[in-house]
Design an enzyme around this catalytic site. Sequence first.
Site, PDB file in Angstrom:
ATOM      1  N   ASP A 181       0.820  -1.222   0.000  1.00 60.40           N
ATOM      2  CA  ASP A 181       0.000   0.000   0.000  1.00 60.40           C
ATOM      3  C   ASP A 181       0.849   1.266   0.000  1.00 60.40           C
ATOM      4  O   ASP A 181       0.408   2.325   0.451  1.00 60.40           O
ATOM      5  CB  ASP A 181      -0.940   0.033   1.221  1.00 60.40           C
ATOM      6  CG  ASP A 181      -1.783  -1.215   1.357  1.00 60.40           C
ATOM      7  OD1 ASP A 181      -2.361  -1.636   0.344  1.00 60.40           O
ATOM      8  OD2 ASP A 181      -1.859  -1.758   2.470  1.00 60.40           O
ATOM      9  N   LYS A 209       2.930   2.154  -5.120  1.00 55.34           N
ATOM     10  CA  LYS A 209       3.772   1.646  -6.208  1.00 55.34           C
ATOM     11  C   LYS A 209       3.214   2.027  -7.577  1.00 55.34           C
ATOM     12  O   LYS A 209       3.961   2.333  -8.503  1.00 55.34           O
ATOM     13  CB  LYS A 209       3.903   0.122  -6.105  1.00 55.34           C
ATOM     14  CG  LYS A 209       4.686  -0.347  -4.898  1.00 55.34           C
ATOM     15  CD  LYS A 209       4.783  -1.863  -4.837  1.00 55.34           C
ATOM     16  CE  LYS A 209       3.491  -2.515  -4.428  1.00 55.34           C
ATOM     17  NZ  LYS A 209       3.084  -2.239  -3.031  1.00 55.34           N
ATOM     18  N   GLY A 265      -4.150  -3.676  -5.045  1.00 56.88           N
ATOM     19  CA  GLY A 265      -4.719  -2.533  -5.739  1.00 56.88           C
ATOM     20  C   GLY A 265      -3.726  -1.398  -5.850  1.00 56.88           C
ATOM     21  O   GLY A 265      -3.279  -0.854  -4.841  1.00 56.88           O
ATOM     22  N   HIS A 266      -3.341  -1.046  -7.079  1.00 51.03           N
ATOM     23  CA  HIS A 266      -2.409   0.045  -7.300  1.00 51.03           C
ATOM     24  C   HIS A 266      -3.187   1.247  -7.827  1.00 51.03           C
ATOM     25  O   HIS A 266      -3.778   1.196  -8.908  1.00 51.03           O
ATOM     26  CB  HIS A 266      -1.324  -0.365  -8.302  1.00 51.03           C
ATOM     27  CG  HIS A 266      -0.414  -1.427  -7.755  1.00 51.03           C
ATOM     28  ND1 HIS A 266       0.636  -1.972  -8.470  1.00 51.03           N
ATOM     29  CD2 HIS A 266      -0.384  -2.041  -6.547  1.00 51.03           C
ATOM     30  CE1 HIS A 266       1.251  -2.877  -7.720  1.00 51.03           C
ATOM     31  NE2 HIS A 266       0.645  -2.926  -6.564  1.00 51.03           N
ATOM     32  N   GLN A 287       2.048  -6.010  -3.050  1.00 52.33           N
ATOM     33  CA  GLN A 287       2.180  -6.127  -1.593  1.00 52.33           C
ATOM     34  C   GLN A 287       3.540  -5.577  -1.119  1.00 52.33           C
ATOM     35  O   GLN A 287       4.010  -4.598  -1.658  1.00 52.33           O
ATOM     36  CB  GLN A 287       1.971  -7.575  -1.126  1.00 52.33           C
ATOM     37  CG  GLN A 287       0.538  -8.048  -1.213  1.00 52.33           C
ATOM     38  CD  GLN A 287       0.217  -8.714  -2.531  1.00 52.33           C
ATOM     39  OE1 GLN A 287       1.035  -9.397  -3.115  1.00 52.33           O
ATOM     40  NE2 GLN A 287      -0.995  -8.521  -3.001  1.00 52.33           N
TER      41      GLN A 287
END
Length: 426
Positions: A16, A19, A43-44, A225
Amino acid sequence: MKKGKVDALLGIVFGDEGKGKVVDVFTPRYDVVARFAGGPNAGHTIIFDGKKFVLRSIPSGIFDEGKLNVIGNGCVIAPDLFMAEAKELEAAGYDLRSRLHISKRAHLILPTHRVLDRAYEAAKGKNAVGTTGKGIGPTYSEKAARTGLRVGDILENFEAKYAALKARHEQQLRDLHYTDYDITEEEQRWLEGINYMRQFQLTDTEAELNRMLNEGKNILAEGAQGTMLDIDHGTYPFVSSSSTTTGGVCTGLGIAPNRIGEVFGIFKAYSTRVGAGPFPVELFDETGDKIREIGHEYGAVTGRNRRCGWIDLVALKYAIMVNGVTQLIMMKSDVLDGFETIRACVAYQKDGVTTTDMPYDTEGWQAVYKDIKGWQTDLSAITSAADFPEAFRNYIDYLEAELHTPITIVSVGPDREQTIIRQHVS
C-alpha cells in the site's frame, strides 16, 4: 549489442505504499512494465488529469501507448475481475489488446477458490489471517500442489479441466462442512471472463522478455504487496502467498539474477498494515486516527481501515537487506505535515530483550522510538527538493544515515506531478 536490464520496484514493508503511481512516473524510461507476483488482492491507485484508476492485475504502465505490459507467470488471475478491470480501461480510451501480454503459465483463480478462501478463514476462527477473500491463497496452494489450472489451459479442452477441478473443490468444501454458498452468477461472469481473455495475447512471456533483453530493451518489474508480506521473509503466517521480494522477480518472470539492475524500495514516511498480524509500531490513539484520515488509509481493493503507526526502521533495514535495495522512494511525506514531533522506531523490545534485527517471532514486541522534530509545513505545493523545509531535509538525512541507502525520490501528494526527484535516478 548492449543487453537490457530489469529494474525492480518493490514495496518494502506491508504494501500500500503507492507503487502504481511511481510505476506510472517511471514508465517512460522503460520498454516493458511487468507484474511478477500477486493477483487482484493488490490494488495500485494512479491519479492524473483529475481521474483515478485502481489497477488490480494489470501493470501500471498500461497508460503509456508505446509500452508493452506483461502479466508474468508468477501472478494469479481471476478472469471475471480481469475483464471488469480491462473493460473499464478500454472505456476510458486505452487500447489494451495492443499493449498487454499475459503469461500462459500464470495460474487461474476459480470461483470455488474464493469460496475455499472464505471456508479456510472461517475454520481458523480467531486465528484467521485476514485475507482479502479473493482466492489468492487457495490458488497458490494448488500451484504448489501441482493441481491448478493455468492461463494456457483455456486454449484447449478447457471445459473438462475446469469441471474436474471445480468438482474437487466442491468435495473439499463438503469435507469442511461449508456448503452454504451459491456461485451461479459469479461463475457465469467468470466464464465470460475466460472468453474475454482469449482475445488477448497469451504467450510464453519468459522467452519474450529475455528476447527483448537481448535486444537491449529495459524492463521495469512492478511488485505487489510488500516484503513483510512475503511468503518466506514476511511475518508468517500473516503473509501473502507469493514471493514479493527481488527473488520473486526472477521466479515470477523467468529472469536470471544477473539481469537485475536497480532495486527501488518504496515506503511511506510512516507505517501502515492491513489485516491481522504483528505490527509493533501500531498507534491506537488519536495520532493513529489522524494519520489514517489525512492519509486516506483505506484499502484500494477491500476498503478496509489500514492500521497506522510511525516509521519502522527495523523492518526497513531488514527489507533493504533481503532485497538488495539500491535506491529508496519515500511516499506520502505530506501526511505528516502537521505533526510537531515525528517518531521513528529504532528497535524492538520484549521481556527485557532489545533488538534491532527482525526477530523470527514477531509477536509481542514493543517499539522503541526516537523523537524527531516535525517540519509543520505544507509540502504538497513544493515542486523542487531545494524548497524542502530544513526540518524535512533533516528527517530525510536521518533516514538515509540509518538505512545506509539514498532516498532519491520523495512524493508530496497523490498526483503524478507531486513526485520530486532529489538525486539522479539510473
